[in-house]
Design an enzyme around this catalytic site. Structure first.
Site, mmCIF file in Angstrom:
data_model
loop_
_atom_site.group_PDB
_atom_site.id
_atom_site.type_symbol
_atom_site.label_atom_id
_atom_site.label_comp_id
_atom_site.label_asym_id
_atom_site.label_seq_id
_atom_site.Cartn_x
_atom_site.Cartn_y
_atom_site.Cartn_z
ATOM 1 N N PHE A 1 -2.658 4.231 0.300
ATOM 2 C CA PHE A 1 -2.106 3.508 0.864
ATOM 3 C C PHE A 1 -3.603 2.071 0.910
ATOM 4 O O PHE A 1 -4.334 2.493 1.000
ATOM 5 C CB PHE A 1 -1.987 3.173 2.622
ATOM 6 C CG PHE A 1 -2.057 1.704 2.900
ATOM 7 C CD1 PHE A 1 -0.979 1.240 3.481
ATOM 8 C CD2 PHE A 1 -2.782 1.832 4.322
ATOM 9 C CE1 PHE A 1 -0.914 -0.123 3.767
ATOM 10 C CE2 PHE A 1 -2.806 0.604 5.281
ATOM 11 C CZ PHE A 1 -1.940 -0.495 4.975
ATOM 12 N N CYS A 2 -3.288 1.238 0.450
ATOM 13 C CA CYS A 2 -4.510 -0.362 0.165
ATOM 14 C C CYS A 2 -5.916 0.058 -0.705
ATOM 15 O O CYS A 2 -5.130 0.335 -1.536
ATOM 16 C CB CYS A 2 -5.069 -0.518 1.800
ATOM 17 S SG CYS A 2 -5.929 -2.344 1.849
ATOM 18 N N LEU A 3 -7.056 -0.298 -0.106
ATOM 19 C CA LEU A 3 -7.890 0.573 -1.113
ATOM 20 C C LEU A 3 -7.791 1.956 -1.680
ATOM 21 O O LEU A 3 -8.352 2.448 -3.045
ATOM 22 C CB LEU A 3 -8.854 0.206 -0.155
ATOM 23 C CG LEU A 3 -10.292 1.040 -0.254
ATOM 24 C CD1 LEU A 3 -10.706 0.396 -2.504
ATOM 25 C CD2 LEU A 3 -11.378 0.278 -0.086
ATOM 26 N N SER B 1 -0.878 -1.913 -2.504
ATOM 27 C CA SER B 1 -2.377 -1.457 -2.944
ATOM 28 C C SER B 1 -2.310 -2.493 -4.132
ATOM 29 O O SER B 1 -1.093 -2.591 -5.042
ATOM 30 C CB SER B 1 -3.088 -0.040 -3.751
ATOM 31 O OG SER B 1 -2.558 0.956 -2.081
#
Length: 557
Positions: A297-299, A328
């Site tokens: 998720f994300c970073l 991401s």
């Protein structure tokens, strides 16, 4: 309270409170000046905007004075029926919304030649408009007026006491978005049974206990972002993605990052890739004998993409069966309003700010993310906490959001300059890890990218662009950056879109996409099954756990 205020004042007098800022105020002033000069250089366009505005205000007053009803906006700040039914409050609402629209049109007209500068001006305007909304003031908010009458003003007195208490805490205002005592990690939240089975200086590896007799051959490994703890995917049981996956017959592992201190100051992106993601992959393979399906998720997804590039370059791509990146970015060319913070002046100021303590504090990160969603995460709390004197409601997602983590100085410096500012991942060999050039286009691992339609952190169009460059499959989920991930099928919310076509434009993709009701979770696990062996093995029981989930790293202050 008085004693705490005095202590804060004494610290400021002694110089204990550092004067450094994590941003460059001169860059903000320069962006504002460039915008004003750019606007002044277009007098014809400016005159047209003024003429249009005059016409709009004429229409507004004609309708307001005649009592003509207007359509209610889709804005949660104005959800109270009085904003629509009462002509006085309706005119206040509509005049604010019209003025806001006109100012945003004006800002879109001006330009100072840089994405960062334009984004800065938009950000400053949004902060101003959010702050001056009529909902934020007692005398122009019908709910506050009603509450004040009911309590004879006690709500305002108590709200002022809350304000003083929050200011005295030294953490700033609006610290009570949710009840901090409503949940307990390991018992009521992050409570899916499991064990820590490995740890090093950067992370603990948590394995969850099976609830089915048979499990899929391929294990799942989750890589979370650094800015918050991993348990967004393990909130209360009815919203827990971890619990749901275990019940679907999956062996689930998660990476729980350490909350770094000064001793982690020199841990950079490469360290988190090699000592973190790649090490976790090796541990899961050692424990299960299988290459895992990664999800992130994300970073965390950015780190996974870099790790896959590293493994591919070293002929080790087979160590991962598949990878799913949720919300991401791997191509940072389109960061929308976040580009306001990607400026040489801001980056230099932040690096100076980081130098003393060796990390960025979680409170500073929370303030930044809150500012990007100020109406939901700042001003709604101002109204509820300081004007209405309402107790903070229990929210598992907000509890997780406020349970932030720090980021080491070296990591943030490299991430900001190499990835955000210079966008080195877009080019083959533009970024290196452990001396290995990273070429994302050379990754052979099957990949799925999931974007969220209302994402304020990773714009879904930018995520789609990254999916195309990776050659990945793509799903668009409903809702926002965090809430769109927590979408249990039983809730039947948000919906999602699929499309086998991959046109160059994200908007073209959406035009021909098929919308589905409910959650994307089952569609995702179907995709996982399609990339796996479809075989099962006896449930993998944990017999060598070090401590119960969620583990001590997730509980670190």
């Amino acid at each position: 309270m008085t004693r705490r205020l005095s202590e804060a004042a004494e610290k400021m007098m002694r110089g204990d409170i550092k004067a450094s800022l994590p941003f460059d105020p001169f860059a903000i002033a320069q962006a504002s000046t460039d915008f004003a000069l750019g606007l002044a250089a277009r007098p014809a366009d400016l005159l047209e905007v003024q003429i249009t505005a005059a016409q709009q205000w004429g229409d507004f007053w004609t309708k307001a004075l005649s009592g003509q009803p207007t359509e209610a906006p889709r804005d949660r700040r104005f959800a109270s029926p009085q904003w629509q039914d009462d002509p006085y409050f309706r005119s206040i609402r509509d005049s604010y919304l019209l003025a806001s629209e006109q100012l945003r049109d004006l800002v879109s007209l001006g330009t100072n030649g840089t994405d960062s500068g334009n984004a800065t001006v938009r950000f400053l305007l949004d902060q101003y408009l959010n702050a001056v909304a009529p909902t934020n003031f007692a005398h122009t908010n019908p709910e506050v007026l009603k509450r004040t009458k009911e309590t004879n003003g006690a709500n305002l007195v108590q709200g002022f006491a809350h304000l003083m208490e929050d200011m005295a805490s030294g953490k700033g205002i609006v610290q009570r978005r949710t009840d901090p005592d409503a949940f307990e990690k390991g018992k009521t939240i992050a409570a899916t049974p499991g064990q820590v089975v490995f740890q090093n200086d950067l992370f603990q590896l948590v394995q969850y206990a099976p609830t089915t007799d048979k499990v899929a051959v391929e294990p799942l490994l989750y890589v979370s972002p650094l800015v918050n703890r991993f348990y967004m995917i393990d909130l209360v049981p009815r919203q827990s993605l971890v619990k749901w996956l275990v019940e679907q017959g999956r062996t689930v592992f998660v990476v729980s990052w350490v909350n770094p201190t000064e001793k982690h100051k020199d841990k950079g992106v490469g360290d988190y890739v090699l000592e973190g993601v790649v090490e976790a992959i090796g541990q899961v393979r050692q424990r299960t004998g299988q290459s895992p399906d990664l999800f992130s998720f994300c970073l965390g997804g950015t780190l996974v993409a870099i790790a896959l590039g590293y493994l591919a370059a070293n002929k080790r791509a087979a160590e991962v069966n598949s990878a799913t990146l949720i919300g991401s970015l791997v191509d940072f060319a389109d960061m929308r309003d976040w580009s306001a913070f990607v400026h040489e002046g801001h980056l230099a100021a932040l690096e100076d700010h980081l130098e003393a303590q060796g990390y960025i504090d979680s409170l500073e990160l929370q303030r930044l993310f809150a500012a990007m969603r100020a109406n939901d995460l700042i001003w709604s709390s101002v109204v509820n906490h300081y004007l209405l004197d309402k107790p903070a409601p229990p929210s598992d997602l907000l509890y997780w959001f406020e349970d932030g983590a720090r980021i080491p100085a070296a990591f943030l410096k490299s991430y900001n300059r190499d990835l955000l500012l210079e966008n080195k991942l877009k080019d083959p060999a533009g970024f290196e890890v452990g001396g290995t050039p990273i070429d994302l286009a050379a990754i052979p691992t099957p990949m799925l990218v999931i974007a969220l339609k209302d994402d304020h952190v990773s714009a879904w169009q930018a995520v789609y662009s990254g999916a195309r460059s990776l050659g990945a499959d793509f799903i668009l989920g409903g809702s926002g950056h965090n809430a769109g991930v927590i979408n249990p099928p039983a809730a039947n919310k948000h919906g999602f879109w699929t499309n086998k076509a991959r046109p160059a434009s994200a908007d073209e993709w959406l035009e021909t996409a098929r919308r589905h009701e409910g959650s994307w979770w089952p569609t995702w696990t179907e995709w996982l099954s399609g990339k796996g062996s479809k075989k099962t093995v006896p449930a993998r029981k944990i017999e060598d756990g070090m401590e119960p989930a969620p583990g001590s790293y997730a509980k670190m202050p």
